[in-house]
Design a protein around this motif. Structure first.
Motif, PDB file in Angstrom:
ATOM      1  N   VAL A  52     -45.046   0.450 -47.292  1.00  0.00           N
ATOM      2  CA  VAL A  52     -43.957  -0.226 -47.999  1.00  0.00           C
ATOM      3  C   VAL A  52     -42.868  -0.674 -47.037  1.00  0.00           C
ATOM      4  CG1 VAL A  52     -42.091   0.095 -49.663  1.00  0.00           C
ATOM      5  CG2 VAL A  52     -44.389   0.912 -50.202  1.00  0.00           C
ATOM      6  N   THR A  60     -44.029  -4.217 -51.090  1.00  0.00           N
ATOM      7  CA  THR A  60     -44.270  -4.620 -52.477  1.00  0.00           C
ATOM      8  C   THR A  60     -43.982  -6.109 -52.687  1.00  0.00           C
ATOM      9  OG1 THR A  60     -42.027  -3.930 -53.112  1.00  0.00           O
ATOM     10  CG2 THR A  60     -43.796  -2.312 -53.380  1.00  0.00           C
ATOM     11  N   ILE A  77     -51.049   1.967 -51.599  1.00  0.00           N
ATOM     12  CA  ILE A  77     -49.732   1.934 -50.954  1.00  0.00           C
ATOM     13  C   ILE A  77     -49.447   3.261 -50.258  1.00  0.00           C
ATOM     14  CG2 ILE A  77     -47.270   2.098 -51.513  1.00  0.00           C
ATOM     15  CD1 ILE A  77     -47.467  -0.322 -53.168  1.00  0.00           C
ATOM     16  N   THR A  79     -46.197   5.296 -48.434  1.00  0.00           N
ATOM     17  CA  THR A  79     -44.740   5.254 -48.327  1.00  0.00           C
ATOM     18  C   THR A  79     -44.166   6.655 -48.201  1.00  0.00           C
ATOM     19  OG1 THR A  79     -42.691   4.490 -49.374  1.00  0.00           O
ATOM     20  CG2 THR A  79     -44.408   5.328 -50.827  1.00  0.00           C
ATOM     21  N   LYS A  87     -42.257   4.363 -56.867  1.00  0.00           N
ATOM     22  CA  LYS A  87     -43.676   4.311 -57.214  1.00  0.00           C
ATOM     23  C   LYS A  87     -43.920   3.267 -58.304  1.00  0.00           C
ATOM     24  CE  LYS A  87     -44.587   9.137 -56.031  1.00  0.00           C
ATOM     25  NZ  LYS A  87     -45.061  10.448 -56.521  1.00  0.00           N
ATOM     26  N   GLY A  90     -44.079  -0.139 -56.930  1.00  0.00           N
ATOM     27  CA  GLY A  90     -45.345  -0.419 -56.280  1.00  0.00           C
ATOM     28  C   GLY A  90     -46.430  -0.783 -57.271  1.00  0.00           C
ATOM     29  N   PHE A  91     -46.531  -0.023 -58.350  1.00  0.00           N
ATOM     30  CA  PHE A  91     -47.542  -0.318 -59.368  1.00  0.00           C
ATOM     31  C   PHE A  91     -47.239  -1.639 -60.076  1.00  0.00           C
ATOM     32  CE2 PHE A  91     -48.312   4.390 -59.292  1.00  0.00           C
ATOM     33  CZ  PHE A  91     -49.635   4.311 -58.867  1.00  0.00           C
ATOM     34  N   ALA A  95     -50.109  -2.585 -57.106  1.00  0.00           N
ATOM     35  CA  ALA A  95     -50.843  -1.538 -56.388  1.00  0.00           C
ATOM     36  C   ALA A  95     -51.844  -0.861 -57.319  1.00  0.00           C
ATOM     37  CB  ALA A  95     -49.869  -0.509 -55.823  1.00  0.00           C
ATOM     38  N   ASP A  97     -53.204   2.297 -56.249  1.00  0.00           N
ATOM     39  CA  ASP A  97     -53.007   3.722 -56.013  1.00  0.00           C
ATOM     40  C   ASP A  97     -51.861   3.892 -55.037  1.00  0.00           C
ATOM     41  OD1 ASP A  97     -53.349   6.439 -56.205  1.00  0.00           O
ATOM     42  OD2 ASP A  97     -55.419   6.464 -55.482  1.00  0.00           O
ATOM     43  N   TYR A  98     -51.416   5.141 -54.870  1.00  0.00           N
ATOM     44  CA  TYR A  98     -50.171   5.416 -54.176  1.00  0.00           C
ATOM     45  C   TYR A  98     -50.288   6.749 -53.451  1.00  0.00           C
ATOM     46  CZ  TYR A  98     -45.027   4.701 -53.966  1.00  0.00           C
ATOM     47  OH  TYR A  98     -43.743   4.456 -53.570  1.00  0.00           O
ATOM     48  N   THR A 100     -47.942   9.308 -50.798  1.00  0.00           N
ATOM     49  CA  THR A 100     -46.662   9.491 -50.114  1.00  0.00           C
ATOM     50  C   THR A 100     -46.868  10.220 -48.784  1.00  0.00           C
ATOM     51  OG1 THR A 100     -46.283  11.541 -51.374  1.00  0.00           O
ATOM     52  CG2 THR A 100     -45.297   9.513 -52.227  1.00  0.00           C
TER      53      THR A 100
END
Length: 224
Positions: A52, A60, A77, A79, A87, A90-91, A95, A97-98, A100
């Motif tokens: 990110v 994003t 993503i 981040t 989050k 991002g979605f 995105a 999936d995510y 951290t």
């Protein structure tokens, strides 16, 4: 499978790239959003890992532009931002999936494999085409329950055909997704590797459709 890693932290990019290669992925790296923008518009990838906090704009923002232009490859993503609002952004940008930071590289691999499977319509981690099976976590291939010894390149080629089955896959598509961009093969190289797979799996399992490409078959065609 081929992944584009968009990450400006060079040490992290090297670590994650190596983990992906150890997991039998082809990896290309971009350190900025602009570089990534050029690559996703000119090259073919199976998935994208996107940081990110890029030096030329929030990741994003780049992702939103790609989605608006119809670029629909799966995106994971990365981040250091843990707030739900980040989050959600991002979605909302598109995105799939995510993760951290800090994270375990193994977790990224598991998530990427799941993203690629789902993008091809597969929910289970073990892909099956007739008696042929591929465990997407271990990359082990079995035929009628017996292990099949494949080279790394043969395994990547077969894996792509299994993800795509029963769709016909052209030589161009195989070249773009199974081989490194700087070492893309000519059609003769692909033909040779397909021939080797046929010797190990049975000649009928990979059908050639003239002028179209290859299709992985679940059953042997009835003889005429």
């Amino acid at each position: 499978m081929k992944c584009l890693l968009v990450e400006d932290d060079q040490a992290l990019a090297r670590e994650l790239s190596q983990a992906l290669r150890d997991g039998d992925w082809l990896v290309e790296h971009a350190a900025t959003g602009q570089e990534a923008d050029f690559l996703v518009r000119t090259e073919a990838y199976d998935t994208l890992i996107l940081d990110v906090g890029l030096p030329d704009g929030d990741g994003t923002r780049w992702l939103s532009a790609w989605r608006e232009d119809g670029i629909d490859l799966p995106v994971l993503i990365l981040t250091a931002r843990e707030r739900w609002a980040d989050k959600a952004a991002g979605f909302t940008a598109g995105a799939d999936d995510y993760v951290t930071k800090p994270f375990e590289p193994a977790e990224v691999l598991f998530r990427l494999r799941a993203l690629v499977r789902r993008s091809h319509g597969h929910a289970h981690p073990v892909l099956k085409v007739g008696e042929l099976s591929l465990d997407t976590h271990t990359q082990h291939v079995t035929l009628a329950g017996r292990p099949v010894g494949l080279t790394a390149q043969e395994a990547r080629l077969l894996g792509y055909l299994m993800h795509a089955a029963p769709r016909v896959v052209s030589r161009t598509e195989l070249s773009e997704h199974v081989y490194d961009r700087d070492h893309e093969p000519d059609s003769n190289v692909i033909d040779v590797q397909v021939s080797r797979l046929r010797r190990k799996l049975g000649s009928w399992r990979i059908a050639t459709l003239r002028g179209q490409g290859y299709r992985l078959l679940a059953e042997e065609p009835a003889s005429e």
